[in-house]
Design a protein around this motif. Structure first.
Motif, PDB file in Angstrom:
ATOM      1  N   ARG A 159     116.981  38.165  22.571  1.00 36.32           N
ATOM      2  CA  ARG A 159     115.993  37.639  23.510  1.00 36.32           C
ATOM      3  C   ARG A 159     114.580  37.735  22.947  1.00 36.32           C
ATOM      4  NH1 ARG A 159     117.889  36.962  28.923  1.00 36.32           N
ATOM      5  NH2 ARG A 159     120.067  37.536  29.002  1.00 36.32           N
ATOM      6  N   ILE A 160     114.376  37.131  21.812  1.00 39.23           N
ATOM      7  CA  ILE A 160     113.049  37.070  21.213  1.00 39.23           C
ATOM      8  C   ILE A 160     112.552  35.650  21.421  1.00 39.23           C
ATOM      9  CG2 ILE A 160     111.678  37.263  19.106  1.00 39.23           C
ATOM     10  CD1 ILE A 160     113.858  39.122  18.026  1.00 39.23           C
ATOM     11  N   PRO A 161     111.439  35.497  22.108  1.00 39.32           N
ATOM     12  CA  PRO A 161     110.927  34.140  22.301  1.00 39.32           C
ATOM     13  C   PRO A 161     110.718  33.423  20.967  1.00 39.32           C
ATOM     14  CG  PRO A 161     109.732  35.694  23.670  1.00 39.32           C
ATOM     15  CD  PRO A 161     110.625  36.496  22.753  1.00 39.32           C
TER      16      PRO A 161
ATOM     17  N   GLN B 176     108.539  31.406  19.993  1.00 38.16           N
ATOM     18  CA  GLN B 176     107.163  31.414  19.487  1.00 38.16           C
ATOM     19  C   GLN B 176     106.908  32.649  18.625  1.00 38.16           C
ATOM     20  OE1 GLN B 176     104.024  31.850  22.379  1.00 38.16           O
ATOM     21  NE2 GLN B 176     102.571  30.795  21.070  1.00 38.16           N
ATOM     22  N   GLN B 177     107.428  33.792  19.013  1.00 32.41           N
ATOM     23  CA  GLN B 177     107.198  35.011  18.245  1.00 32.41           C
ATOM     24  C   GLN B 177     107.946  34.978  16.917  1.00 32.41           C
ATOM     25  OE1 GLN B 177     108.238  37.469  21.569  1.00 32.41           O
ATOM     26  NE2 GLN B 177     106.152  38.250  21.721  1.00 32.41           N
TER      27      GLN B 177
ATOM     28  N   GLN C 203     107.942  44.653  15.976  1.00 29.02           N
ATOM     29  CA  GLN C 203     108.070  44.403  17.410  1.00 29.02           C
ATOM     30  C   GLN C 203     107.453  43.047  17.744  1.00 29.02           C
ATOM     31  OE1 GLN C 203     109.849  46.393  19.365  1.00 29.02           O
ATOM     32  NE2 GLN C 203     110.202  47.643  17.553  1.00 29.02           N
ATOM     33  N   PRO C 204     108.273  42.064  18.104  1.00 33.31           N
ATOM     34  CA  PRO C 204     107.768  40.704  18.346  1.00 33.31           C
ATOM     35  C   PRO C 204     106.650  40.634  19.386  1.00 33.31           C
ATOM     36  CG  PRO C 204     110.160  40.712  18.325  1.00 33.31           C
ATOM     37  CD  PRO C 204     109.721  42.148  18.274  1.00 33.31           C
ATOM     38  N   GLU C 205     106.715  41.493  20.399  1.00 36.40           N
ATOM     39  CA  GLU C 205     105.696  41.438  21.454  1.00 36.40           C
ATOM     40  C   GLU C 205     104.320  41.892  20.977  1.00 36.40           C
ATOM     41  OE1 GLU C 205     107.961  45.274  21.730  1.00 36.40           O
ATOM     42  OE2 GLU C 205     108.560  43.175  21.689  1.00 36.40           O
ATOM     43  N   THR C 206     104.254  42.527  19.806  1.00 32.09           N
ATOM     44  CA  THR C 206     102.961  42.974  19.280  1.00 32.09           C
ATOM     45  C   THR C 206     102.337  41.952  18.328  1.00 32.09           C
ATOM     46  OG1 THR C 206     103.980  44.165  17.436  1.00 32.09           O
ATOM     47  CG2 THR C 206     103.638  45.404  19.478  1.00 32.09           C
ATOM     48  N   ARG C 207     103.073  40.888  18.040  1.00 30.84           N
ATOM     49  CA  ARG C 207     102.548  39.846  17.149  1.00 30.84           C
ATOM     50  C   ARG C 207     101.548  38.971  17.909  1.00 30.84           C
ATOM     51  NH1 ARG C 207     108.586  38.253  15.422  1.00 30.84           N
ATOM     52  NH2 ARG C 207     109.062  40.196  14.357  1.00 30.84           N
TER      53      ARG C 207
ATOM     54  N   THR D 200      99.602  35.476  19.083  1.00 35.76           N
ATOM     55  CA  THR D 200     100.051  34.114  19.370  1.00 35.76           C
ATOM     56  C   THR D 200      99.460  33.191  18.311  1.00 35.76           C
ATOM     57  OG1 THR D 200      98.138  33.592  20.744  1.00 35.76           O
ATOM     58  CG2 THR D 200     100.049  34.575  21.867  1.00 35.76           C
TER      59      THR D 200
END
Length: 79
Positions: free
Chosen positions: A10-12, A14-15, A62-66, A68
């Motif tokens: 579940r990695i978007p 975009q990331q 961690q994808p959420e720390t990348r 946009t």
């Protein structure tokens, strides 16, 4: 017959694109193919400090720390 195991990641998208952009940007800067075993050394070989910083942010584990893509473009425009 080989059975394939499908893992629900579940990695978007975009990331993942941001990660790929970071790898591509590093490749263009150092003019060498990316090598996962040499990732840290390759990123360190990027001479432009600002681009090196962008690359480091793009390839964080961690994808959420990348960032946009919008944040990356803003950063590049401000240089």
């Amino acid at each position: 017959m080989v059975k394939l195991l499908v893992i629900n990641i579940r990695i978007p998208c975009q990331q993942m694109d941001v990660y790929s952009y970071g790898i591509l940007l590093c490749e263009m800067c150092i003019q060498k193919l990316p090598d996962p075993k040499e990732r840290k050394q390759q990123v360190s070989a990027v001479s432009d400090k600002s681009l090196r910083g962008i690359i480091k942010r793009c390839i964080k584990r961690q994808p959420e720390t990348r960032p946009t893509m919008e944040q990356i473009i803003d950063r590049l425009d401000s240089q």
